[in-house]
Design a protein around this motif. Sequence first.
Motif, PDB file in Angstrom:
ATOM      1  N   GLY A 284       0.779  -1.159  -0.007  1.00 48.80           N
ATOM      2  CA  GLY A 284      -0.078  -0.194   0.071  1.00 48.80           C
ATOM      3  C   GLY A 284       0.868   1.289  -0.011  1.00 48.80           C
ATOM      4  N   LYS A 285       2.143   1.057   0.467  1.00 49.15           N
ATOM      5  CA  LYS A 285       2.956   2.271   0.432  1.00 49.15           C
ATOM      6  C   LYS A 285       3.893   2.391  -0.494  1.00 49.15           C
ATOM      7  CE  LYS A 285       3.479   2.526   5.762  1.00 49.15           C
ATOM      8  NZ  LYS A 285       2.652   1.575   5.955  1.00 49.15           N
ATOM      9  N   ASP A 287       2.788   0.971  -3.971  1.00 43.53           N
ATOM     10  CA  ASP A 287       1.889   1.025  -5.237  1.00 43.53           C
ATOM     11  C   ASP A 287       0.614   0.713  -4.901  1.00 43.53           C
ATOM     12  OD1 ASP A 287       0.583   1.147  -7.544  1.00 43.53           O
ATOM     13  OD2 ASP A 287       2.627   0.732  -8.718  1.00 43.53           O
ATOM     14  N   LYS A 288      -0.067   1.676  -4.772  1.00 46.15           N
ATOM     15  CA  LYS A 288      -1.641   1.700  -4.320  1.00 46.15           C
ATOM     16  C   LYS A 288      -2.331   1.049  -5.679  1.00 46.15           C
ATOM     17  CE  LYS A 288      -2.187   4.820  -0.568  1.00 46.15           C
ATOM     18  NZ  LYS A 288      -0.836   5.262  -0.295  1.00 46.15           N
ATOM     19  N   THR A 289      -1.946   0.893  -6.614  1.00 48.61           N
ATOM     20  CA  THR A 289      -2.749   0.621  -7.794  1.00 48.61           C
ATOM     21  C   THR A 289      -2.659  -0.707  -8.038  1.00 48.61           C
ATOM     22  OG1 THR A 289      -1.005   0.785  -9.412  1.00 48.61           O
ATOM     23  CG2 THR A 289      -1.818   2.751  -8.879  1.00 48.61           C
TER      24      THR A 289
END
Length: 310
Positions: A284-285, A287-289
């Motif tokens: 999540g830190k 790459d949130k994609t």
Amino acid sequence: MPKQAVLLFAGQGAQKVGMGKDLAEAYPAVSDLLSQADAAIGYPLSQIMFEGPMEELTKTSRCQPALYAHGLALLEVLKSKVPDLEITATAGLSLGEFTAHAAAGTFDFATGLNLVFQRGSFMEEACDTTRGAMLAMLGGEESTIRELAAECDVDVANLNAPGQIVLSGSVEGIEAAAAKAKDKGIKRAIPLPVAGAYHSRLMKSAQDKLAVALEKATIVSPGVPVVCNFEARPVNRQEEIRATLTAQVTGSVRWVESMQHLISQGHTLFIELGPDATLAGLMGKIDKTVKVISIKDTATLDAAVAELNA
């Protein structure tokens, strides 16, 4: 159309008392696998996993085979419930790299179990003969933290996520780094509750012993790419697999780059197999994609199966 996913495996620190218990009760295949592990190692690993105490499970020689067996037990059930799941690559954080190799077919379950048991034992011995510590640095630039590490004569152990780097080394060096952290613009410096200085030069004795064990182990080229921590790239040839698994003991875990490599190859679905959701949090830190499905017990397994079979 089959679902394609990258498998991610937990590292040391993810262990929890009770890990695998509900899986073993629900699935005979898991119970059998853990019984094999108990017999191979010669002590009741599954009992320690199920009942603790935490102090025993946290021992390096216990938690490393426990996490390895737990990750592969989860995978076995997942594959039986999602038969068209296509595993496109694997990776694991530190110890989890061995689980990733087993999942990719680099070595069989028993060979990997023996290796991680020896690795954990060697690292435990190194901890007992050195005075080491680890420090998580939250915030701060990588270049600044590397400067601080050099000033305090400690090593960069983990590059886990942007703004989350771990230092490792002598107790004196780590205390010095903690004292200087604020002056370097680092938000927080948190001492980690570990037995010693993993991924630092203080693990050199363990590294040398593991190199001998790896040389004797039967290793083949993996069936899918396995991204190694030490070089943040896939390794395929037997000699480079041995070399990178050895170097990883004192080398940095380049997790951010490892995940960025996989994402750059077009991978968008990751499945984390371990007792907690640490790797999903790190992603999540990074790459949130991309999507990470974390599986740790029967409840999360059922939810993942429903999602993957939808």
